[in-house]
Every structure is written in structure tokens, then in C-alpha cells.
Design an enzyme around this catalytic site. Structure first.
Site, PDB file in Angstrom:
ATOM      1  N   GLY A  70     103.921 -40.970 -65.716  1.00  0.00           N
ATOM      2  CA  GLY A  70     104.219 -39.363 -65.634  1.00  0.00           C
ATOM      3  C   GLY A  70     105.288 -39.023 -66.734  1.00  0.00           C
ATOM      4  N   ASN A 151     111.241 -34.189 -56.749  1.00  0.00           N
ATOM      5  CA  ASN A 151     111.170 -35.717 -56.305  1.00  0.00           C
ATOM      6  C   ASN A 151     112.452 -35.944 -55.586  1.00  0.00           C
ATOM      7  OD1 ASN A 151     112.044 -34.599 -59.211  1.00  0.00           O
ATOM      8  ND2 ASN A 151     113.242 -36.476 -59.232  1.00  0.00           N
ATOM      9  N   GLN A 179     105.159 -36.233 -57.938  1.00  0.00           N
ATOM     10  CA  GLN A 179     105.347 -36.458 -56.457  1.00  0.00           C
ATOM     11  C   GLN A 179     104.299 -36.182 -55.503  1.00  0.00           C
ATOM     12  OE1 GLN A 179     108.068 -38.257 -55.197  1.00  0.00           O
ATOM     13  NE2 GLN A 179     108.924 -38.752 -57.221  1.00  0.00           N
ATOM     14  N   HIS A 201     102.419 -45.218 -60.063  1.00  0.00           N
ATOM     15  CA  HIS A 201     103.481 -46.031 -59.129  1.00  0.00           C
ATOM     16  C   HIS A 201     103.783 -45.108 -57.862  1.00  0.00           C
ATOM     17  CE1 HIS A 201     107.338 -44.969 -60.715  1.00  0.00           C
ATOM     18  NE2 HIS A 201     106.973 -44.471 -61.498  1.00  0.00           N
ATOM     19  N   THR A 237      94.988 -49.712 -77.103  1.00  0.00           N
ATOM     20  CA  THR A 237      94.033 -49.989 -76.109  1.00  0.00           C
ATOM     21  C   THR A 237      94.328 -49.628 -74.801  1.00  0.00           C
ATOM     22  OG1 THR A 237      93.686 -51.907 -77.844  1.00  0.00           O
ATOM     23  CG2 THR A 237      92.959 -52.360 -75.481  1.00  0.00           C
ATOM     24  N   CYS A 324     124.740 -42.183 -61.685  1.00  0.00           N
ATOM     25  CA  CYS A 324     125.783 -42.751 -62.536  1.00  0.00           C
ATOM     26  C   CYS A 324     125.595 -42.855 -63.913  1.00  0.00           C
ATOM     27  CB  CYS A 324     126.115 -44.012 -61.707  1.00  0.00           C
ATOM     28  SG  CYS A 324     127.757 -44.535 -61.915  1.00  0.00           S
TER      29      CYS A 324
HETATM   30  C1  LIG Z   1     108.604 -35.565 -60.683  1.00  0.00           C
HETATM   31  C2  LIG Z   1     108.594 -36.695 -61.535  1.00  0.00           C
HETATM   32  N1  LIG Z   1     108.088 -36.351 -62.533  1.00  0.00           N
HETATM   33  C3  LIG Z   1     108.206 -37.690 -63.548  1.00  0.00           C
HETATM   34  C4  LIG Z   1     108.472 -38.820 -63.471  1.00  0.00           C
HETATM   35  C5  LIG Z   1     108.387 -39.928 -64.265  1.00  0.00           C
HETATM   36  O1  LIG Z   1     107.081 -40.841 -63.978  1.00  0.00           O
HETATM   37  P1  LIG Z   1     107.051 -42.228 -64.584  1.00  0.00           P
HETATM   38  O2  LIG Z   1     107.986 -42.949 -63.834  1.00  0.00           O
HETATM   39  O3  LIG Z   1     105.620 -42.498 -64.287  1.00  0.00           O
HETATM   40  O4  LIG Z   1     107.423 -42.203 -66.170  1.00  0.00           O
HETATM   41  C6  LIG Z   1     108.858 -38.970 -61.963  1.00  0.00           C
HETATM   42  C7  LIG Z   1     109.358 -40.483 -61.468  1.00  0.00           C
HETATM   43  O5  LIG Z   1     110.322 -40.350 -60.839  1.00  0.00           O
HETATM   44  C8  LIG Z   1     108.979 -38.070 -61.096  1.00  0.00           C
HETATM   45  O6  LIG Z   1     109.442 -38.027 -59.748  1.00  0.00           O
END
Ligand SMILES: Cc1ncc(COP(=O)(O)O)c(C=O)c1O
Length: 395
Positions: A70, A151, A179, A201, A237, A324
Site C-alpha cells: 500500500g 485504518n 483498509q 496483507h 522482477t 510511540c
Molecule cells: C490506510 C492505509 N494505507 C496504507 C497502508 C500501508 O500499507 P502497506 O503496509 O502495504 O505498505 C496501511 C497499512 O497499515 C493502511 O492502513
């Protein structure tokens, strides 16, 4: 009992996704760029995965670029729109104050490079409106980037309405759907989305792989230079096992979306109802426009970090809004964006569920969270001050 309630951070891989990856480690292991038969078999598998991901988003396979996740997809989308804008003398970007740092930090870098960024205020309920976007658009706006679902507090933005406003104004629209993908129905065409990021993931796929949807004709800028993979837009790749795992996980999540949402929403609502009984607590974010698995609370008089550690000791893996960073405890920018004051934002808890969670696990959470909150309050000087009237309750 061990309960994993941190599915917004990451999810366990599904058996389907693991099985989908395995042949690509030792059987179909050719390089998709190679002209020989093993290479061409790998290429076929790659294109098949692209078609699967495209189908889940309602776009054409050629509109999908595979990335490392992401964060990379967000960076590439935003930098591409910025570059395109700059070429036309447009250097204004609209976003919100509660985006993921993959977006916010990219925007900060662009500000250093001379772009102007407007961060829209987020309402108390964790939503922005299409009207806010409309009012913020200027003749020099080159991008609107607003996340599909948050998130931390799980709020789902009116993406189709925002997309329509952007389309009418002729401004490219990117959404971070990390999300949302696999959890909410997405149709990039109907929702007028030009660029969309997702990450495997978060829907039971592998870590380190994601995708960027790029509307046909939109000029992408490379973040990684090198070979001509991904139509020359993302060198290196391809991570074929990861991409196969992602496609299988997304197809599975989309096929079961309604049933999963029903099950997870019921557990979420039971948790929200139960935790609301804790005095001086508040749910964060809108109750209606909310991801099926998201439960986010603030409890007055306690520290989220201590809460997490004690919950972990009771077998519950959750998350707090605070981060933190280098020794200092910063309250979450998301909670501050919806108007929570620092003291309250410190006492936050996010529980994020998925279809693998059970009603028994919900019972366990409902048993331990009130006990742990009370335990922490009993030893908190802030709580004592609240109880003796030295401080005023906020919640
Ligand atoms: C809203 C949002 N954007 C981007 C990301 C980043 O994704 P990645 O962990 O695949 O880089 C996250 C991951 O927590 C997310 O919750």
C-alpha cells in the site's frame, strides 16, 4: 484464550492464498520476462492474477500495476499526479488530516518541493463530504487524495460522491483503499476513481505485495527505475508468489464479502454495545459508515499503551491510536483530527475483527477490557483528579 483483534494492522493468510502461492516457489519459478517456456508460464500466471485483481475492482487488467504494498502504491499515485500537475503549472493538492502516513508524509515531501496542500477538516464523526471537496477545488488543483476507509476509526468516506465532484472539475482522484479492498464492494468506474491503492496483507494475502489501479491513459511516474516490467512503470522482477497469493486472497474475500461482513458486523456491534457500558468512554467514528470489523474507543483517565500491554497479558492482541515515536508518546493524528483532545486521545483502543474471530472471543474481550480499564483507572492520578473534581470529565 488467545484473541487476535488487530486485523487492521495485518491479517493471517488464508489457506487459499497460501496454496495459491506454493507452486510459484519451486514449480512455476521462471522469470515472467524470459522468453522460454518456464518464463512464459510465469508470465501467464502473472497476467491471470492481474485479471483477477482487475475483476474485483471493476477495471481492465492493463489498469493494474503490481507494487510492494500500500505504501508504494500511495507514493506512486500521488507523485504521478503531482508530476502531471506540475507540467501544467498546477501545484495544489487536496487531502484530509486523517490519511495514513504513506499519504501524509508524501504530501509533506511535495510541500517541500513547492506544492500547496489543503488538508480538509474531518468532522467529529470521522467523515468528510463531497461538498467540502468541491469548495476546496481550485483552478490549480492537480489531485484529490482521500482514503476510502480509515485504518484507525474505520469510517467509510462517500467515495462515489467525491469521485463525481472530481470528475466534474477535471481533477484526478486517488483513494487509499488499503483498509477497504476485500472488505467493501469497490467499483472504480462507477465511483469515478482515477488511482486506487490496495495491499494484500489486509485481506488475508501475503505481506509486501499490493497493487495500484491506474485509469487507462493516466500517465504514471516511476518510483523505481530499471527493467521494463509492469509496462515500464515499475521496474524489478515481479514477486509472482506474492502476486498469486494476493489475487487468490482478493478473489476469496470478494466472493465471501457479504457473508463475512454480516458475521463481522454482528460481532463488532456486540463489542461496541458492551464496551459502551464502561463509564466515561466514547466510540470513535460514525456508527453507520463504518468498516465491518472496526471497534475504536477512547477511555478517559488511562493510557492506551498500558491498556494494550495488559490486554496482551490477558491474551487479547489489539492496537492503540497512539504511536510511540522516538521515546515521546504522540497521540494519534486521526483522533486529534476528529477533535479528541490530547488526554482523551491517549486512552484509545482499536479492536479490528475479521471472519476468523468467534463469538467466544468477543465474550472474552468483553470480559477483560472493562476489568483492565478499571485496574488502570484505579492507579491513575488523572482518574483520581477526575473523581475528586480537580479535573473535569471530558467524556
Ligand atoms: C490506510 C492505509 N494505507 C496504507 C497502508 C500501508 O500499507 P502497506 O503496509 O502495504 O505498505 C496501511 C497499512 O497499515 C493502511 O492502513
Amino acid at each position: 484464550m488467545q484473541v487476535y483483534a488487530d486485523n487492521a494492522a495485518t491479517t493471517k493468510m488464508s489457506k487459499t492464498a497460501i496454496d495459491a502461492m506454493l507452486p510459484y516457489f519451486d514449480t512455476v519459478y521462471g522469470n515472467p520476462s524470459s522468453l522460454h517456456t518456464p518464463g512464459q508460464k510465469a508470465k501467464e500466471a502473472l497476467e491471470d492474477a492481474r485479471a483477477t485483481v482487475a475483476k474485483c475492482l471493476g477495471c481492465e487488467p492493463r489498469e493494474i500495476i503490481f507494487t510492494s504494498g500500500g505504501s508504494e502504491a500511495d507514493n506512486q499515485a500521488i507523485r504521478s499526479a503531482a508530476r502531471l500537475g506540475a507540467r501544467k503549472g498546477k501545484k495544489h493538492i487536496i487531502s484530509t488530516a486523517f490519511e495514513h502516513h504513506a499519504v501524509l508524509h508524501t504530501l509533506e515531501r511535495l510541500e517541500e518541493e513547492g506544492f500547496e496542500v489543503t488538508l480538509l477538516d474531518v468532522h467529529e464523526n470521522g467523515l468528510v463530504t463531497a461538498q467540502q471537496v468541491k469548495e476546496a477545488i481550485r483552478p490549480d488543483t492537480c489531485l484529490v487524495t482521500i482514503m476510502y476507509a480509515n485504518n484507525e476509526i474505520g469510517t467509510i468516506q462517500p467515495i462515489a460522491e467525491i469521485g463525481a465532484v472530481c470528475k466534474e472539475a477535471g481533477v484526478p482522484f486517488h483513494t487509499d483503499a488499503v483498509q477497504a479492498a476485500g472488505h467493501l464492494p469497490i467499483d472504480v468506474k462507477k465511483e469515478h476513481i482515477d488511482l486506487l491503492s490496495l495491499s494484500a496483507h489486509k485481506f488475508h494475502g501475503p505481506k509486501g505485495v499490493g497493487a495500484l489501479y491506474v485509469r487507462r491513459g493516466f500517465p504514471l511516474t516511476n518510483l523505481i527505475e530499471g527493467g521494463a516490467q509492469e509496462r515500464g512503470k515499475r521496474a524489478g522482477t515481479e514477486n509472482l508468489p506474492g502476486i498469486r497469493g494476493m489475487a487468490a486472497a482478493l478473489a476469496e474475500s470478494c466472493a465471501n464479502m457479504e457473508a463475512n461482513a454480516q458475521k463481522v458486523t454482528a460481532m463488532r456491534d456486540r463489542l461496541i454495545q458492551g464496551l459502551r457500558q464502561i463509564p466515561h468512554s466514547a466510540v470513535n467514528g460514525d456508527l453507520e459508515h463504518r468498516l465491518p470489523g472496526n471497534v475504536s474507543f477512547c477511555f478517559e483517565g488511562i493510557e492506551g499503551e498500558s491498556l494494550l500491554l495488559l490486554l496482551d497479558a490477558q491474551g487479547v492482541a489489539a492496537s492503540s491510536g497512539s504511536a510511540c515515536t522516538s521515546g515521546s508518546l504522540d497521540p494519534s493524528h486521526v483522533l486529534l483530527a476528529i477533535g479528541r483532545v490530547h488526554d482523551v486521545a491517549h486512552g484509545s483502543l482499536r479492536l479490528s475483527l475479521c471472519e476468523y474471530n468467534t463469538e467466544e472471543e468477543v465474550d472474552h474481550i468483553l470480559e477483560v477490557v472493562p476489568q483492565v480499564v478499571q485496574y488502570l483507572r484505579n492507579m491513575s492520578p488523572v482518574w483520581r483528579d477526575l473523581q475528586t473534581g480537580k479535573r473535569q470529565y471530558i467524556l
